[in-house]
Write a protein that holds these residues in place. Sequence first.
Motif, PDB file in Angstrom:
ATOM      1  N   VAL A  74      44.952  38.034  56.794  1.00  0.00           N
ATOM      2  CA  VAL A  74      44.471  38.615  55.586  1.00  0.00           C
ATOM      3  C   VAL A  74      45.191  37.714  54.399  1.00  0.00           C
ATOM      4  N   PHE A 128      38.985  28.246  39.887  1.00  0.00           N
ATOM      5  CA  PHE A 128      38.081  27.733  39.451  1.00  0.00           C
ATOM      6  C   PHE A 128      36.735  27.660  39.199  1.00  0.00           C
ATOM      7  N   SER A 129      36.148  29.019  40.223  1.00  0.00           N
ATOM      8  CA  SER A 129      35.284  29.561  40.249  1.00  0.00           C
ATOM      9  C   SER A 129      34.860  30.222  38.431  1.00  0.00           C
ATOM     10  N   ILE A 172      47.095  34.942  54.904  1.00  0.00           N
ATOM     11  CA  ILE A 172      46.650  33.639  54.837  1.00  0.00           C
ATOM     12  C   ILE A 172      45.185  33.527  54.008  1.00  0.00           C
ATOM     13  N   VAL A 173      44.619  34.062  54.114  1.00  0.00           N
ATOM     14  CA  VAL A 173      43.633  33.823  53.453  1.00  0.00           C
ATOM     15  C   VAL A 173      43.171  34.076  52.210  1.00  0.00           C
ATOM     16  N   VAL A 233      42.278  41.828  46.422  1.00  0.00           N
ATOM     17  CA  VAL A 233      42.495  41.346  47.297  1.00  0.00           C
ATOM     18  C   VAL A 233      43.765  41.431  47.746  1.00  0.00           C
ATOM     19  N   GLY A 245      43.095  45.414  49.449  1.00  0.00           N
ATOM     20  CA  GLY A 245      41.960  45.414  50.188  1.00  0.00           C
ATOM     21  C   GLY A 245      42.876  44.618  51.534  1.00  0.00           C
ATOM     22  N   TYR A 246      44.225  43.804  50.884  1.00  0.00           N
ATOM     23  CA  TYR A 246      45.132  43.579  52.116  1.00  0.00           C
ATOM     24  C   TYR A 246      45.975  45.249  52.758  1.00  0.00           C
ATOM     25  N   TRP A 290      34.755  28.441  35.576  1.00  0.00           N
ATOM     26  CA  TRP A 290      33.978  27.951  35.175  1.00  0.00           C
ATOM     27  C   TRP A 290      32.556  28.757  35.060  1.00  0.00           C
ATOM     28  N   TRP A 291      32.755  29.835  35.348  1.00  0.00           N
ATOM     29  CA  TRP A 291      31.636  30.520  35.829  1.00  0.00           C
ATOM     30  C   TRP A 291      31.549  31.511  33.562  1.00  0.00           C
ATOM     31  N   VAL A 307      40.409  39.837  40.905  1.00  0.00           N
ATOM     32  CA  VAL A 307      40.243  40.054  41.779  1.00  0.00           C
ATOM     33  C   VAL A 307      41.231  39.552  42.940  1.00  0.00           C
ATOM     34  N   ALA A 324      44.943  31.299  50.639  1.00  0.00           N
ATOM     35  CA  ALA A 324      43.635  30.578  50.034  1.00  0.00           C
ATOM     36  C   ALA A 324      42.894  30.396  48.388  1.00  0.00           C
ATOM     37  N   ASN A 325      42.524  31.602  49.215  1.00  0.00           N
ATOM     38  CA  ASN A 325      41.528  32.123  48.340  1.00  0.00           C
ATOM     39  C   ASN A 325      41.436  31.726  46.737  1.00  0.00           C
ATOM     40  N   ILE A 367      40.410  28.882  44.456  1.00  0.00           N
ATOM     41  CA  ILE A 367      39.003  28.533  44.803  1.00  0.00           C
ATOM     42  C   ILE A 367      38.838  29.484  44.058  1.00  0.00           C
ATOM     43  N   VAL A 368      39.045  31.187  43.927  1.00  0.00           N
ATOM     44  CA  VAL A 368      38.794  32.285  42.752  1.00  0.00           C
ATOM     45  C   VAL A 368      39.091  31.991  41.669  1.00  0.00           C
TER      46      VAL A 368
END
Lengths: 217, 226
Positions: free
Chosen positions: A146, A159-160, A148-149, A122, A125-126, A163-164, A118, A152-153, A156-157
């Motif tokens: 982009v 942990f998600s 910064i997003v 990302v 894409g940038y 757990w997945w 992922v 920051a992601n 989050i990615v």
Amino acid sequence: MGKSWTRALGWLAVCGLLAGLVAGFGYAPREVVQGNVQRIMYLHVPSILTAYLAFGLVLLGSGAYLLTRRAGWDRLAASAAEIGVVFTAVTIVSGSIWGRPTWGVWWTWDARLTSTAVLLLVYVGYLLLRAMVDDPDARARYAAVVGIVGAANIPIVHFSVKWWRALHQPSTILGPEPSPIAPAIALALLVNWIGFTLLFAYFLSRRLEIARLEERA
Amino acid sequence: MILYARRAWIVLWKDLLTERRSKESLNALLFFALLLLFLFQFALGPDRDRLRAALPGLLWLGLVLAGLLGLGRTFITERDNDCWEGLRLTPGDKSAIYLGKLLGNFVLMVAVEVLLLALFGFFYDVDLGPALGRLAVVLFLGTTGLSAVGTLFAAMTSQLRARELLFPVLLLPAQVPILLATVSATEAALLGQPLGEVSHWLKLLAAADVVYVVIGIMTFEFILDV
């Protein structure tokens, strides 16, 4: 940064990588369970650490650009992103080659494989965004947002995806517990890591130089 | 602060009013959602159990795809008649525009969700009734995250020539955590588990929402200015 400085950095990187090869193949012992396949780690782990460094610089360059609007920060973000994508790809490919004999598959939807993939998506894409905006000022601003997003992601990615699904061996170097790694292997890793960081610094200085020339043209 | 909220409200009201009069996005999106449902059915075959097992994933896949179409259009209406310039000339904090647009997108996506859920219940014979409250929580959190990043990227890509291509390419990787979290939470909700079982997912969603909205508010002005 002067030309001679860059060249010196290049040779330093060559020395570092050669030392890494010697440490990885000559000095470090053959791993008992996995055999020689384990030596891919000396490529795999330094690559991802370098990629993280690169993406950290993308975040730094992006944020600093929005605050100061100096083109230099944008060049830093762009250059670091390109190199980071390359190192992430090296990480995934080397991990895949390691995974085939070890796990029996080229690819599995394990947590860290997935989050690294992922990460690659990302930042590809940038780079696509950068390639598709013609106006340099808009390109720098959009790319910074982009960047910064994307940064920051990352947690989050992380942990998600964790757990997945979880199948990867837990992180030994950056993990919370003291590492159970053999000292010789750890040293070989360290040498390779330094070599890769030097290589990254060399790539970055060259890429920044190109970006500067492009802007002047 | 009141002025700020009022500015956001005006943008939202303007968009809702335009949408109510033209019904451009909503009609097309609702029809698109219906088409997706048929496509899912054809792709997975008539086996009802298989469809039900895939339901949480299909629901969110449908929402993300509808979001790609719907959210991508957010700023298209502003391109005609120099509306974009008008927006830029708005006095005060530009992030109010972002918030207004975000709320508008949220409303639009919720409308699509309601229809999509109803259609899922109808076509796939799923009893959504008991899970509705839990689903609403998951949908709320997931839609906020989707709309927050979608609105920001839509503002960026609406000015570009390769807009249709770039918007999904940027949005989809950013939506991976939202998709993972919502699908897992939806699955639990449909299985009748209490929300406490998936509280870690809900917390992750809430944290992601906050991060995305804050970044959107902070960076929107950089996208708008020239």
